[in-house]
Design a protein around this motif. Structure first.
Motif, short mmCIF file in Angstrom:
data_model
loop_
_atom_site.label_atom_id
_atom_site.label_comp_id
_atom_site.label_asym_id
_atom_site.label_seq_id
_atom_site.Cartn_x
_atom_site.Cartn_y
_atom_site.Cartn_z
N GLN A 8 0.84 -1.21 0.00
CA GLN A 8 0.00 0.00 0.00
C GLN A 8 0.87 1.26 0.00
OE1 GLN A 8 -3.25 0.37 -0.27
NE2 GLN A 8 -4.32 -1.29 0.75
N LYS A 35 0.23 1.60 -11.75
CA LYS A 35 -1.15 2.11 -11.73
C LYS A 35 -1.57 2.27 -13.18
CE LYS A 35 -1.19 4.43 -7.27
NZ LYS A 35 -1.29 5.73 -6.56
N PHE A 55 -4.20 -6.02 -7.81
CA PHE A 55 -4.27 -5.66 -6.40
C PHE A 55 -5.55 -4.87 -6.10
CE2 PHE A 55 -3.03 -3.23 -2.59
CZ PHE A 55 -2.55 -4.26 -1.80
N LYS A 56 -5.93 -3.98 -7.04
CA LYS A 56 -7.11 -3.13 -6.85
C LYS A 56 -7.72 -2.83 -8.21
CE LYS A 56 -8.20 1.62 -5.52
NZ LYS A 56 -7.63 2.89 -5.06
N GLY A 57 -9.05 -2.91 -8.30
CA GLY A 57 -9.75 -2.55 -9.53
C GLY A 57 -9.97 -3.75 -10.44
N PRO A 72 -9.49 -8.08 -8.48
CA PRO A 72 -8.55 -8.09 -7.36
C PRO A 72 -8.30 -9.50 -6.83
CG PRO A 72 -10.20 -6.38 -7.07
CD PRO A 72 -10.64 -7.20 -8.23
N GLU A 92 -11.75 3.99 -14.08
CA GLU A 92 -11.29 3.25 -12.91
C GLU A 92 -9.76 3.15 -12.90
OE1 GLU A 92 -12.16 -0.87 -10.50
OE2 GLU A 92 -12.43 -0.89 -12.67
N VAL A 94 -6.58 1.12 -11.73
CA VAL A 94 -6.26 -0.26 -11.40
C VAL A 94 -4.82 -0.32 -10.90
CG1 VAL A 94 -6.05 -2.60 -12.32
CG2 VAL A 94 -7.90 -1.12 -13.11
N TRP A 95 -4.61 -1.11 -9.85
CA TRP A 95 -3.27 -1.32 -9.30
C TRP A 95 -2.83 -2.74 -9.65
CZ3 TRP A 95 -3.17 0.87 -3.62
CH2 TRP A 95 -3.51 2.23 -3.64
#
Length: 122
Positions: A8, A35, A55-57, A72, A92, A94-95
């Motif tokens: 994070q 990202k 990881f995210k999105g 994710p 959006e 995204v990670w």
């Protein structure tokens, strides 16, 4: 050397889209954080498979014959030589976590204005 980091916190240091940053290394591979927003370019990697961990999105990978949607906690592995175009849906963010050999070029054998020739450590 033992490496310990908080993903994070590392992601907070990533400020550009589609610009991988190196967070760690092991066994000749880099762990890269990216990202993403919008669309990348069509490309392939002749010598390396690519691993994308979301990881995210919600991440979308276009292939010439199909589309893969990855959420994710999911992982997508693109075999070497397979042409692909990464993108996100709408606005959006995204990670992504990438695991790649150190010699992997950002956009494979394509040189484009989006290509990052240098990838910084964070």
């Amino acid at each position: 050397m033992v490496q310990l980091f908080n993903i994070q916190e590392k992601f907070q240091k990533v400020t550009e889209y589609w610009s991988p940053k190196i967070a760690g290394e092991l066994n000749g591979q880099y762990i890269k954080l990216v990202k993403a927003k919008g669309e990348m370019i069509w490309h392939s990697h002749d010598d390396e498979d690519e691993l994308f961990m979301i990881f995210k999105g919600t991440f979308v990978m276009e292939f010439r014959d199909h589309t893969a949607t990855v959420g994710p906690g999911e992982v997508l592995i693109v075999p070497k030589g397979v042409e692909h175009c990464p993108r996100t849906e709408g606005d959006e963010e995204v990670w992504l976590i990438l695991f790649e050999p150190q010699a992997t070029k950002h956009t494979g054998n394509i040189d484009h204005e989006m290509t990052k020739h240098e990838q910084d450590w964070i």
